[in-house]
Scaffold this motif. Structure first.
Motif, PDB file in Angstrom:
ATOM      1  N   THR A   1       0.809  -1.231   0.000  1.00  0.00           N
ATOM      2  CA  THR A   1       0.000   0.000   0.000  1.00  0.00           C
ATOM      3  C   THR A   1       0.837   1.273   0.000  1.00  0.00           C
ATOM      4  O   THR A   1       0.392   2.305  -0.488  1.00  0.00           O
ATOM      5  CB  THR A   1      -0.937   0.038   1.226  1.00  0.00           C
ATOM      6  N   ILE A   2       2.057   1.194   0.537  1.00  0.00           N
ATOM      7  CA  ILE A   2       2.881   2.402   0.669  1.00  0.00           C
ATOM      8  C   ILE A   2       3.204   3.006  -0.694  1.00  0.00           C
ATOM      9  O   ILE A   2       3.228   4.230  -0.870  1.00  0.00           O
ATOM     10  CB  ILE A   2       4.173   2.071   1.463  1.00  0.00           C
ATOM     11  N   VAL A   3       3.409   2.154  -1.693  1.00  0.00           N
ATOM     12  CA  VAL A   3       3.755   2.626  -3.034  1.00  0.00           C
ATOM     13  C   VAL A   3       2.552   3.291  -3.710  1.00  0.00           C
ATOM     14  O   VAL A   3       2.704   4.234  -4.483  1.00  0.00           O
ATOM     15  CB  VAL A   3       4.308   1.464  -3.893  1.00  0.00           C
ATOM     16  N   ASN A   4       1.323   2.811  -3.392  1.00  0.00           N
ATOM     17  CA  ASN A   4       0.121   3.415  -3.982  1.00  0.00           C
ATOM     18  C   ASN A   4       0.008   4.898  -3.635  1.00  0.00           C
ATOM     19  O   ASN A   4      -0.392   5.720  -4.464  1.00  0.00           O
ATOM     20  CB  ASN A   4      -1.138   2.683  -3.500  1.00  0.00           C
ATOM     21  N   ILE A   5       0.341   5.241  -2.389  1.00  0.00           N
ATOM     22  CA  ILE A   5       0.262   6.638  -1.938  1.00  0.00           C
ATOM     23  C   ILE A   5       1.285   7.489  -2.701  1.00  0.00           C
ATOM     24  O   ILE A   5       1.036   8.642  -3.042  1.00  0.00           O
ATOM     25  CB  ILE A   5       0.535   6.719  -0.413  1.00  0.00           C
TER      26      ILE A   5
ATOM     27  N   PRO B   1       1.380   8.928  -7.518  1.00  0.00           N
ATOM     28  CA  PRO B   1       1.223  10.171  -8.302  1.00  0.00           C
ATOM     29  C   PRO B   1       2.509  10.998  -8.380  1.00  0.00           C
ATOM     30  O   PRO B   1       2.855  11.509  -9.450  1.00  0.00           O
ATOM     31  CB  PRO B   1       0.115  10.921  -7.533  1.00  0.00           C
ATOM     32  N   SER B   2       3.239  11.105  -7.256  1.00  0.00           N
ATOM     33  CA  SER B   2       4.493  11.880  -7.244  1.00  0.00           C
ATOM     34  C   SER B   2       5.561  11.208  -8.096  1.00  0.00           C
ATOM     35  O   SER B   2       6.280  11.873  -8.854  1.00  0.00           O
ATOM     36  CB  SER B   2       5.019  12.021  -5.810  1.00  0.00           C
ATOM     37  N   ALA B   3       5.689   9.887  -7.979  1.00  0.00           N
ATOM     38  CA  ALA B   3       6.695   9.145  -8.748  1.00  0.00           C
ATOM     39  C   ALA B   3       6.400   9.240 -10.241  1.00  0.00           C
ATOM     40  O   ALA B   3       7.315   9.386 -11.062  1.00  0.00           O
ATOM     41  CB  ALA B   3       6.715   7.680  -8.300  1.00  0.00           C
TER      42      ALA B   3
ATOM     43  N   LEU C   1       2.236   5.518   6.811  1.00  0.00           N
ATOM     44  CA  LEU C   1       3.670   5.725   6.574  1.00  0.00           C
ATOM     45  C   LEU C   1       3.912   6.325   5.184  1.00  0.00           C
ATOM     46  O   LEU C   1       4.718   7.251   5.029  1.00  0.00           O
ATOM     47  CB  LEU C   1       4.408   4.389   6.723  1.00  0.00           C
ATOM     48  N   GLY C   2       3.185   5.803   4.196  1.00  0.00           N
ATOM     49  CA  GLY C   2       3.317   6.323   2.830  1.00  0.00           C
ATOM     50  C   GLY C   2       2.933   7.794   2.766  1.00  0.00           C
ATOM     51  O   GLY C   2       3.586   8.594   2.089  1.00  0.00           O
ATOM     52  N   GLY C   3       1.862   8.157   3.487  1.00  0.00           N
ATOM     53  CA  GLY C   3       1.435   9.556   3.535  1.00  0.00           C
ATOM     54  C   GLY C   3       2.486  10.457   4.142  1.00  0.00           C
ATOM     55  O   GLY C   3       2.809  11.521   3.593  1.00  0.00           O
ATOM     56  N   PHE C   4       3.060  10.043   5.262  1.00  0.00           N
ATOM     57  CA  PHE C   4       4.109  10.819   5.932  1.00  0.00           C
ATOM     58  C   PHE C   4       5.333  11.000   5.034  1.00  0.00           C
ATOM     59  O   PHE C   4       5.836  12.112   4.857  1.00  0.00           O
ATOM     60  CB  PHE C   4       4.547  10.123   7.230  1.00  0.00           C
ATOM     61  N   LEU C   5       5.812   9.895   4.483  1.00  0.00           N
ATOM     62  CA  LEU C   5       7.032   9.940   3.672  1.00  0.00           C
ATOM     63  C   LEU C   5       6.841  10.788   2.414  1.00  0.00           C
ATOM     64  O   LEU C   5       7.720  11.565   2.040  1.00  0.00           O
ATOM     65  CB  LEU C   5       7.470   8.521   3.296  1.00  0.00           C
ATOM     66  N   THR C   6       5.683  10.620   1.769  1.00  0.00           N
ATOM     67  CA  THR C   6       5.425  11.369   0.535  1.00  0.00           C
ATOM     68  C   THR C   6       5.240  12.861   0.822  1.00  0.00           C
ATOM     69  O   THR C   6       5.723  13.711   0.074  1.00  0.00           O
ATOM     70  CB  THR C   6       4.166  10.812  -0.174  1.00  0.00           C
ATOM     71  N   GLU C   7       4.535  13.148   1.926  1.00  0.00           N
ATOM     72  CA  GLU C   7       4.213  14.548   2.228  1.00  0.00           C
ATOM     73  C   GLU C   7       5.410  15.320   2.781  1.00  0.00           C
ATOM     74  O   GLU C   7       5.613  16.489   2.456  1.00  0.00           O
ATOM     75  CB  GLU C   7       3.051  14.582   3.230  1.00  0.00           C
ATOM     76  N   TYR C   8       6.211  14.660   3.634  1.00  0.00           N
ATOM     77  CA  TYR C   8       7.266  15.391   4.339  1.00  0.00           C
ATOM     78  C   TYR C   8       8.684  15.125   3.813  1.00  0.00           C
ATOM     79  O   TYR C   8       9.596  15.885   4.095  1.00  0.00           O
ATOM     80  CB  TYR C   8       7.191  15.097   5.841  1.00  0.00           C
ATOM     81  N   LEU C   9       8.894  14.037   3.077  1.00  0.00           N
ATOM     82  CA  LEU C   9      10.204  13.786   2.452  1.00  0.00           C
ATOM     83  C   LEU C   9       9.965  13.776   0.940  1.00  0.00           C
ATOM     84  O   LEU C   9       9.718  14.793   0.354  1.00  0.00           O
ATOM     85  CB  LEU C   9      10.800  12.473   2.964  1.00  0.00           C
ATOM     86  N   ASN C  10      10.060  12.609   0.314  1.00  0.00           N
ATOM     87  CA  ASN C  10       9.588  12.478  -1.069  1.00  0.00           C
ATOM     88  C   ASN C  10       9.308  11.013  -1.364  1.00  0.00           C
ATOM     89  O   ASN C  10       9.608  10.137  -0.539  1.00  0.00           O
ATOM     90  CB  ASN C  10      10.554  13.106  -2.087  1.00  0.00           C
TER      91      ASN C  10
END
Length: 512
Positions: A39-43, A46-48, A166-175
């Motif tokens: 699931t982490i990759v699904n979040i 869009p950015s990737a 976790l995916g939300g945190f990493l995508t939103e605050y790191l990349n």
């Protein structure tokens, strides 16, 4: 160490490996990593997609490349674990998964990303059955087995929702790259711990020569099946390639069954799947996952698009489901597993989850999170956690040690195929209902805000229509659990045979 084949009724509980509880920590950590990745990759997708210049038509391959490799190679991975040893397969799987994750994290093109995801799937197919079969051969005492599978079941069920947070945190605050890099510390800790702590019981290897025709037929058959459903989601059920994939899958898997019934050392001994209890578990688990996978997707879109939640807030919105799963698995399933037959946990568990799903059929654009989504997710988690735990334990119970890897792989295969079917089938139903709703109502929307509202109402109507199907699927899973699974208490010395007569089943006992 020597191994005795049978635990006599009334015999003292086996002491087992002194390090088995430490080993469980590392096995659970590896399982969490694999489930998170789903699931982490699904979040992050869009950015990737934007960074790597992946077209809308090709973005599905970030998910599909992993699903095809993982689903297609699971039986082969389980057999390799039986042949090489589960500990060796487990450590190799972790190492390869970490290396593939680094490749995904540093990807500079779409093709590089797709290749990394396929590699993750290959090593995941080695890792997942090795992890489950290690638990099966290391925990042989009934009460200890209940606790160990309770923890494993909670992680297997709740890890996907943790991945959203976790995916939300990493995508939103790191990349987005960190959704890949985060696997590396998980893998290093789990592999190092497993290497030093796990001691696999002797005498459980299957050193028969590898069934090459079986490997080829099962891999191609499962890949065709998973790809058929993936293709149906994007191109429709009547698409020529979709239909061709389903026909090819049916032919290949039928040929696989025929080969397995003839060869001396089959990849999947038919005794593993023709057992009434295991067959019922594989089928009911696969059906339950169909409902769950579709739901994760719908709720994620509903919360982000309709409700306007951020990725992090969406992840946290799934917390009640995680709490429910952990409670159902560790408090209800674990405590009752050695006291009541598995069907009396699995059947009611699927029905409680179905009740949660039934609440979600009332979903509307303005639905309240507190009064509708919260209780629905709690019921879903509670029911699934209660059902999954005894199912995972019983699916590997009474299996000869040499078959533990492939029996574990069948659990993963039923979940993987169920996930592919669920995503494609429920998405198709939702899209069809959405299109129909908008067509019927758009004429009455004069202004742009009204048209936007109709679009949102159409989307939610589509989700609701698909969720009704999921309710029926969970009802069917409960019916199968009640009728097929007739074993006694999981972990007891006797397990009911397919004919309803209780037979003593060999349970490996490790003596020092």
């Amino acid at each position: 160490m020597s191994e005795t084949a049978l635990k006599a009724p009334g015999a003292a509980a086996p002491s087992g490996d002194a390090n088995r509880w430490k080993a469980l920590v590392f096995i659970a950590l590896a399982q969490l990593m694999v489930v998170l990745d789903a699931t982490i990759v699904n979040i992050a997708l869009p950015s990737a997609q934007t960074d790597l210049g992946i077209s809308d038509g090709n973005r599905q391959w970030v998910v599909t490349a992993y699903a095809l490799a993982f689903g297609g190679l699971l039986l082969f991975g389980g057999r390799i674990a039986d042949l090489w040893g589960r500990k060796r397969a487990f450590v190799l799987g972790l190492t390869g998964f970490a290396a593939a994750s680094v490749l995904g994290g540093v990807a500079t093109t779409g093709a590089m990303m797709f290749g990394a995801r396929a590699l993750q799937g290959v090593f995941g197919a080695l890792l997942a059955p090795a992890a489950l079969s290690l638990l099966a051969v290391m925990f042989t005492d009934a009460k200890e087995r209940a606790k160990a599978f309770g923890i494993y079941g909670a992680i297997a069920g709740g890890g996907g929702a943790v991945g959203l947070i976790l995916g939300g945190f990493l995508t939103e605050y790191l990349n987005w790259r960190w959704t890949f890099f985060v696997n590396v510390p998980f893998a290093i800790v789990a592999a190092a711990g497993a290497y030093f702590v796990i001691r696999e019981p002797e005498g459980g290897r299957n050193r028969s020569p590898l069934d090459i025709p079986g490997v080829i037929l099962s891999t191609l058959g499962l890949v065709a099946l998973v790809y058929g459903f993936t293709r149906a989601e994007s191109d429709g059920w009547g698409d020529t390639v979709t239909v061709s994939m389903f026909v090819a899958s049916a032919v290949l898997l039928l040929a696989f069954v025929l080969v397995e019934s003839k060869v001396k050392a089959p990849l999947l001994p038919l005794r593993v799947v023709t057992d009434r209890n295991r067959g019922g578990i594989y089928l009911s688990l696969g059906l339950a996952i169909i409902g769950m996978f579709g739901l994760f997707l719908f709720l994620t879109y509903y919360l982000q698009i309709v409700k306007g939640y951020s990725p992090v807030k969406t992840g946290f919105a799934f917390l009640p489901m995680i709490v429910g799963m952990i409670t159902g698995s560790t408090q209800i399933g674990t405590r009752l597993m050695t006291r009541v037959p598995a069907r009396l946990l699995m059947g009611p568990g699927f029905l409680v989850a179905g009740l949660g799903m039934l609440l979600l059929t009332q979903l509307e654009v303005g639905s309240s999170y507190t009064t509708l989504l919260l209780p629905a997710m709690l019921l879903l988690g509670l029911g699934m956690g209660t059902a999954f735990m005894p199912a995972m334990s019983l699916a590997t119970m009474g299996v000869e040690p040499r078959d533990a890897g492939v029996a574990s792989a069948m659990v993963n295969t039923s979940q993987q195929v169920g996930g592919a079917i669920g995503t494609a089938l429920l998405n198709t139903i939702a899209a069809s209902a959405q299109t129909s709703f908008i067509k019927d109502h758009i004429a009455g929307a004069a202004s742009k805000p009204q048209q936007q509202l109709v679009q949102l109402q159409g989307m939610v109507h589509g989700y609701s229509a698909a969720i009704w199907f999921a309710v029926g699927i969970l009802g069917l899973a409960a019916l199968i659990a009640f009728t097929f699974v007739n074993a006694g208490r999981p972990g007891s010395a006797t397990v009911a045979s397919g004919e309803g007569v209780e037979d003593e089943v060999p349970v490996p006992v490790v003596a020092h």
